[in-house]
Design a protein around this motif. Structure first.
Motif, PDB file in Angstrom:
ATOM      1  N   UNK A 161      43.814  -1.691  43.385  1.00  0.00           N
ATOM      2  CA  UNK A 161      43.539  -0.940  44.606  1.00  0.00           C
ATOM      3  C   UNK A 161      44.341  -1.433  45.809  1.00  0.00           C
ATOM      4  N   UNK A 162      45.184  -2.450  45.581  1.00  0.00           N
ATOM      5  CA  UNK A 162      45.842  -3.091  46.717  1.00  0.00           C
ATOM      6  C   UNK A 162      47.072  -2.364  47.210  1.00  0.00           C
ATOM      7  N   UNK A 163      47.576  -1.402  46.436  1.00  0.00           N
ATOM      8  CA  UNK A 163      48.742  -0.647  46.872  1.00  0.00           C
ATOM      9  C   UNK A 163      50.046  -1.372  46.695  1.00  0.00           C
ATOM     10  N   UNK A 164      50.079  -2.411  45.860  1.00  0.00           N
ATOM     11  CA  UNK A 164      51.320  -3.119  45.584  1.00  0.00           C
ATOM     12  C   UNK A 164      52.190  -2.334  44.598  1.00  0.00           C
ATOM     13  N   UNK A 165      53.439  -2.775  44.475  1.00  0.00           N
ATOM     14  CA  UNK A 165      54.371  -2.070  43.598  1.00  0.00           C
ATOM     15  C   UNK A 165      53.892  -2.067  42.149  1.00  0.00           C
ATOM     16  N   UNK A 166      53.255  -3.132  41.719  1.00  0.00           N
ATOM     17  CA  UNK A 166      52.828  -3.252  40.328  1.00  0.00           C
ATOM     18  C   UNK A 166      51.352  -2.890  40.132  1.00  0.00           C
ATOM     19  N   UNK A 167      50.743  -2.299  41.158  1.00  0.00           N
ATOM     20  CA  UNK A 167      49.324  -1.992  41.062  1.00  0.00           C
ATOM     21  C   UNK A 167      49.013  -0.894  40.048  1.00  0.00           C
ATOM     22  N   UNK A 168      50.014  -0.095  39.686  1.00  0.00           N
ATOM     23  CA  UNK A 168      49.764   0.971  38.716  1.00  0.00           C
ATOM     24  C   UNK A 168      49.457   0.407  37.326  1.00  0.00           C
ATOM     25  N   UNK A 169      49.919  -0.780  37.036  1.00  0.00           N
ATOM     26  CA  UNK A 169      49.660  -1.401  35.735  1.00  0.00           C
ATOM     27  C   UNK A 169      49.308  -2.871  35.949  1.00  0.00           C
ATOM     28  N   UNK A 170      48.053  -3.149  36.340  1.00  0.00           N
ATOM     29  CA  UNK A 170      47.679  -4.529  36.676  1.00  0.00           C
ATOM     30  C   UNK A 170      47.410  -5.406  35.458  1.00  0.00           C
ATOM     31  N   UNK A 171      47.625  -4.859  34.243  1.00  0.00           N
ATOM     32  CA  UNK A 171      47.295  -5.633  33.045  1.00  0.00           C
ATOM     33  C   UNK A 171      48.176  -6.870  32.876  1.00  0.00           C
ATOM     34  N   UNK A 172      49.299  -6.948  33.591  1.00  0.00           N
ATOM     35  CA  UNK A 172      50.134  -8.148  33.481  1.00  0.00           C
ATOM     36  C   UNK A 172      49.377  -9.379  33.961  1.00  0.00           C
ATOM     37  N   UNK A 173      48.375  -9.182  34.847  1.00  0.00           N
ATOM     38  CA  UNK A 173      47.568 -10.307  35.300  1.00  0.00           C
ATOM     39  C   UNK A 173      46.738 -10.896  34.159  1.00  0.00           C
TER      40      UNK A 173
END
Length: 739
Positions: free
Chosen positions: A129-141
């Motif tokens: 929900x943060x609007x970062x470039x990678x927010x569309x696929x946060x599974x890398x976390x």
């Protein structure tokens, strides 16, 4: 912001997976040092992980600022329970099992574990929900989180455990927890100041088929990991070093599956899965040494878990369903732990869950990544009867191994006499070995050209090996029991010469069935072995007077064969089932009592029981406590030796059975003897199969140098080496002891 969230995910997982081996190690002495402690701990951790994921799933329904406040409050509240560790208030009652252990775990680290367990899905949901470039696929976390878990599991046995005692470990962990709270606060603040961008896709009604698939793809690797852990720790040692390695491999497959190389890695692992299944099946036919055994079982775990986790990663949904996805995966992991920790001991008398997990993994492999038919290879004529015939053929195989099947034995002997000995038992053993190779080879040849039938064939093949093992068991087993402490089996030798008691795969006692020889101690306790030497010295010190003997570990009661009229011999036995089997199927205890010896069996952990025996002194204390092939670590520490010395007379003997296929346990006693100001001697004995005498290794410690000299020339002095570890209750490591 990305770096901040990645650091928080890594630190959260690091603390979560450091506290697991730390608390389990602290609890081992309270529950007898059995390997089942780790399985129970894993069940508890998986249940708490499921609760944490459910909490994260429910928390996302609150406004974002409320989510941050609620979770920071939980983290702060959990800090009041630090440092993690067993609560004060005494030891559990003798025979305490899974329920008691789970209750102690809940009090020891339940709240901090719950707060940390919610970290992975909650951080990813906030980042989405943060609007970062990678927010569309946060599974890398999730890969970063698993990297932290992996680092923790490797750091504990190789860095933390050798360097820090348990008290210091708890303090350092608590400082890390305080730093993590600050990281969480920074993440919450950065998200609250970010411009909210809605998820690109709205969550739809989750299909139950998706949820069941997610759960299954998590459950089977979880069960497989626990099966491998139980198999390794039962026969080597129930210590964090061997607990964490299978878990580290398991987590490494998660990291690979959710990384950028995940799809390619999954295809390779799925293609290698048939070979892993066959390797596992064949590995059960041989008695492997330490390194090949570790390589085989950890390799099977890595390949099969990696293939299934790859399929799980490929099935991940849009970020709007992220917490639901992780909740289902956590539920699957908990179900795998529940099956191994609760259901399998109730359903199976042996360790069957490992093989079932391998079979289930084969059935869940992604079909599209199975190896295709090699181009240009000769085609195999396909008929509807071909595959069922090959799959059913192994049903006759047990006949090749049932040594006491009367027609088979008669035919073997007849052929042997007609051929001058050329066609005999050896020939049929060779025939059986060839058969074991030809049937799987035919299946593999067929499957390389018909990959569509792989799943059913793999299940049939692995089922065949399980059926073979069960058939062999039925011909030899008198009784088999499984409980919290392991699997106990009483077997009758096909030749009719003796009965044997085993725990896991390790023999814990044997007795001749011939009436005239029933009183002879066998295996590691033979009169011509080290145990016989120790008893002979005891008799020389008390030629007429009765002796007072204490034995840690009952087994079949073999050492009671040395008891004379008037002697008092006390066995300290953790598992009440051992005494029941020893009295029902072996006569050592009854024979000693009939001779006029006083035989007493005290149930419960030996150290706790000996500590309660204030004022009692023994002339000889023998430690023969094994959980399958491993001696519980808390019985081999400086504090344990100090207790033993308080329970023996001033010139008494301390004898330790240290036979082990994988560890040089004698090195620990070399160091302990010097620390305690005692002299240590050692004898390594050889096998005599005709007399049922096993190779064994015993160490004797005493301040009475004359008594040690009377043991004989087969005994030699034991001096410590520079690298020999000093084991204490707070610090012990196996790294220097592996053969």
């Amino acid at each position: 912001m990305t770096a901040l969230f990645a650091a928080a995910a890594l630190g959260n997982a690091l603390l979560l997976f450091l506290v697991q081996p730390m608390t389990a190690k602290a609890l081992l002495p309270l529950f007898g040092g059995t390997a089942a402690v780790w399985t129970a701990c894993m069940l508890f951790y998986q249940a708490v992980l499921l609760a944490g994921y459910a909490y994260a799933h429910l928390l996302r329904r609150l406004p974002r600022d409320y989510q941050a406040g609620a979770h920071l409050a939980l983290l702060a509240g959990a800090a009041l329970a630090l440092p993690p560790g067993p609560p004060a208030g005494g030891s559990p009652q003798p025979g305490a099992g899974l329920g008691t252990l789970l209750g102690v775990l809940a009090r020891a680290a339940g709240l901090p574990l719950l707060a940390l367990s919610a970290g992975a899905p909650l951080l990813q949901d906030w980042y989405a929900l943060a609007g970062e470039r990678r927010s569309r696929d946060p599974y890398f976390l999730y890969a970063a989180s698993n990297a932290g878990s992996f680092a923790a599991l490797l750091a504990y046995p190789f860095a933390v455990e050798p360097a820090l005692d348990l008290f210091t470990q708890g303090r350092v962990w608590s400082w890390g927890y305080g730093a993590l709270i600050l990281l969480w606060a920074a993440c919450a603040r950065s998200v609250s100041h970010a411009a909210i961008k809605p998820a690109p896709q709205e969550a739809g009604p989750g299909a139950w088929r998706d949820r069941l698939l997610w759960a299954a793809l998590a459950a089977v690797p979880s069960s497989l990991m626990l099966g491998v852990t139980t198999h390794l720790t039962t026969d080597i040692a129930p210590v964090p070093l061997l607990w964490v390695v299978p878990l580290a491999v398991y987590l490494a497959t998660y990291i690979g599956a959710f990384s950028g190389a995940g799809p390619a890695l999954s295809r390779w692992l799925s293609a290698a899965a048939p070979l892993a299944g066959l390797a596992w099946a064949f590995g059960g036919l041989f008695d492997l040494t330490t390194r090949p055994a570790l390589a085989l079982h950890l390799g099977v775990l890595g390949v099969l878990a990696g293939a299934l986790h790859g399929r799980l990663a490929a099935a991940r949904p849009v970020p709007a369903r992220l917490t639901e996805y992780y909740l289902c995966a956590a539920a699957g992991g908990a179900l795998g732990g529940l099956f191994n920790g609760l259901l399998a001991p109730a359903l199976f008398s042996g360790l069957r869950e490992y093989g079932l997990a391998v079979t289930a993994a084969m059935l869940l492999l992604p079909a599209e990544s199975l190896p295709p038919r090699p181009s240009g290879s000769p085609s195999l004529p396909w008929h509807p009867w071909w595959f069922p015939a090959v799959a059913a053929l192994p049903a006759a195989a047990p006949l090749c191994w049932v040594a006491d099947w009367a027609p088979f034995v008669a035919l073997s002997r007849r052929l042997g006499s007609l051929s001058g000995g050329w066609l005999g038992d050896d020939f049929f053993e060779l025939l059986g070995a060839v058969y074991k190779l030809l049937v799987p080879a035919a299946l593999v040849y067929h499957l390389a050209r018909q990959p569509g039938e792989f799943r059913a064939a793999a299940a049939a093949l692995l089922g065949f090996f399980a059926f073979r093992a069960a058939t062999l068991d039925m011909t030899a087993i008198v009784v088999r029991e499984r409980n919290f402490y392991g699997v106990l089996t009483v077997k009758r030798d096909p030749s009719g010469r003796w009965k044997t008691l085993t725990h896991g795969n390790t023999i814990h006692g044997r007795q001749f069935l011939e009436p005239g020889r029933r009183g002879e101690p066998l295996t590691y306790f033979h009169r011509r072995g080290p145990a016989g030497d120790v008893m002979a010295v005891l008799r020389s010190k008390f030629p007429e007077a009765p002796a007072r003997i204490a034995v840690v570990g009952l087994g079949a009661g073999s050492l009671a064969a040395y008891a004379r009229p008037g002697d008092a011999i006390t066995f300290f036995e953790l598992d009440p089932a051992v005494e029941r089997l020893a009295r029902a199927h072996f006569s050592y205890l009854a024979d000693a009592e009939a001779r006029g010896a006083a035989v007493r069996v005290v149930h419960g952990d030996a150290r706790l029981s000996l500590a309660r025996e204030e004022g009692k002194r023994y002339d000889l204390l023998m430690v023969d406590a094994f959980s399958s092939d491993s001696i519980p670590v808390h019985l081999v520490t400086r504090e344990a030796l100090a207790l033993y010395r308080r329970r023996v007379s001033a010139d008494g003997l301390l004898a330790f059975h240290v036979t082990n296929r994988h560890l040089r346990l004698s090195r620990v006693f070399a160091r302990l003897a010097v620390e305690a100001g005692l002299v240590a001697v050692i004898r390594r004995d050889k096998t005599d199969s005709a007399e049922a005498k096993f190779s064994s290794e015993w160490v004797v410690l005493s301040g009475d140098v004359e008594a040690l000299g009377a043991l004989g020339g087969a005994w030699r002095g034991l001096k410590p080496l520079a690298r020999d570890p000093l084991w204490t209750d707070a610090s012990s490591s196996l790294l220097a002891l592996f053969k």
